[in-house]
Motif scaffolding. Structure first.
Motif, PDB file in Angstrom:
ATOM      1  N   ASP A   1       0.873  -1.127  -0.076  1.00  0.00           N
ATOM      2  CA  ASP A   1      -0.150   0.288  -0.523  1.00  0.00           C
ATOM      3  C   ASP A   1       0.908   1.107  -0.171  1.00  0.00           C
ATOM      4  OD1 ASP A   1      -1.838   2.392   0.484  1.00  0.00           O
ATOM      5  OD2 ASP A   1      -2.308   1.189   1.947  1.00  0.00           O
TER       6      ASP A   1
ATOM      7  N   SER B   1       0.696   3.955   0.622  1.00  0.00           N
ATOM      8  CA  SER B   1      -0.050   5.157   1.718  1.00  0.00           C
ATOM      9  C   SER B   1       0.605   4.486   2.964  1.00  0.00           C
ATOM     10  CB  SER B   1      -1.499   5.635   1.644  1.00  0.00           C
ATOM     11  OG  SER B   1      -2.243   4.314   1.845  1.00  0.00           O
TER      12      SER B   1
ATOM     13  N   THR C   1       2.644   4.124   5.716  1.00  0.00           N
ATOM     14  CA  THR C   1       3.484   5.150   7.032  1.00  0.00           C
ATOM     15  C   THR C   1       4.593   4.738   7.260  1.00  0.00           C
ATOM     16  OG1 THR C   1       2.524   5.156   8.837  1.00  0.00           O
ATOM     17  CG2 THR C   1       2.227   7.528   7.186  1.00  0.00           C
TER      18      THR C   1
END
Length: 171
Positions: free
Chosen positions: A93, A95, A97
């Motif tokens: 993914d 996105s 973090t």
């Protein structure tokens, strides 16, 4: 090649060992993501490929072979990917973090792969490799070459390597 069942498909793949490169078709279930199949293979003892083209690096010059089928022991496989232009979605993914992509150069048998690896943003690459317990690690955006095959040049968006059998270099 055997007839495919209604829930099966074929995919052209490349398999790397310390002494050879195999390009052939594998049969997988229709809903299988072939690009990450080694992670989910459930303990198969062999990579079973059909109509393989094999390059052996056991001597100089490298030797080519062709078979109807080949069974490569899973314990010898150190790299695996789909043959371009075939590709599947990335296995992460974007996105997420706390992850960064770092450039690496990886020695996979006689092949050099200039690529990228996703690691923790809180640790250096050395630490990430030290604590890694995965049998297969994803590598991204790889340019693959081989000094014994000057004409060989390949770019793949993603591949898997066995981190315990390859060497990671930093430029």
């Amino acid at each position: 090649m055997r007839a495919l069942a209604s829930d099966e498909k074929t995919a052209m793949v490349m398999v790397y060992t310390n002494s050879m490169l195999v390009r052939g078709e594998m049969i997988a279930k229709e809903n299988t993501r072939v690009s990450i199949w080694p992670r989910t293979q459930g303990g198969a003892n062999f990579f079973h490929l059909f109509n393989p083209q094999v390059i052996s690096f056991g001597g100089t010059p490298p030797k080519s072979f062709a078979f109807a089928e080949i069974f490569v022991p899973t314990t010898q496989v150190i790299g695996f990917h789909l043959v371009p232009p075939l590709q599947e979605p990335m296995d992460y993914d974007a996105s997420e973090t706390n992850r960064v992509i770092q450039p690496v150069e990886i020695l996979v048998g006689t092949f050099l792969m200039k690529a990228h690896i996703r690691v923790s943003a809180q640790a250096e690459l050395a630490t990430s490799l030290d604590v890694m317990r995965a049998a297969w690690v994803s590598i991204y955006d790889a340019d693959i070459s081989n000094p014994y095959l000057p004409q060989f040049s390949l770019h793949v968006p993603m591949l898997l390597v066995n981190p315990n059998q390859v060497s990671f270099g930093m430029a």
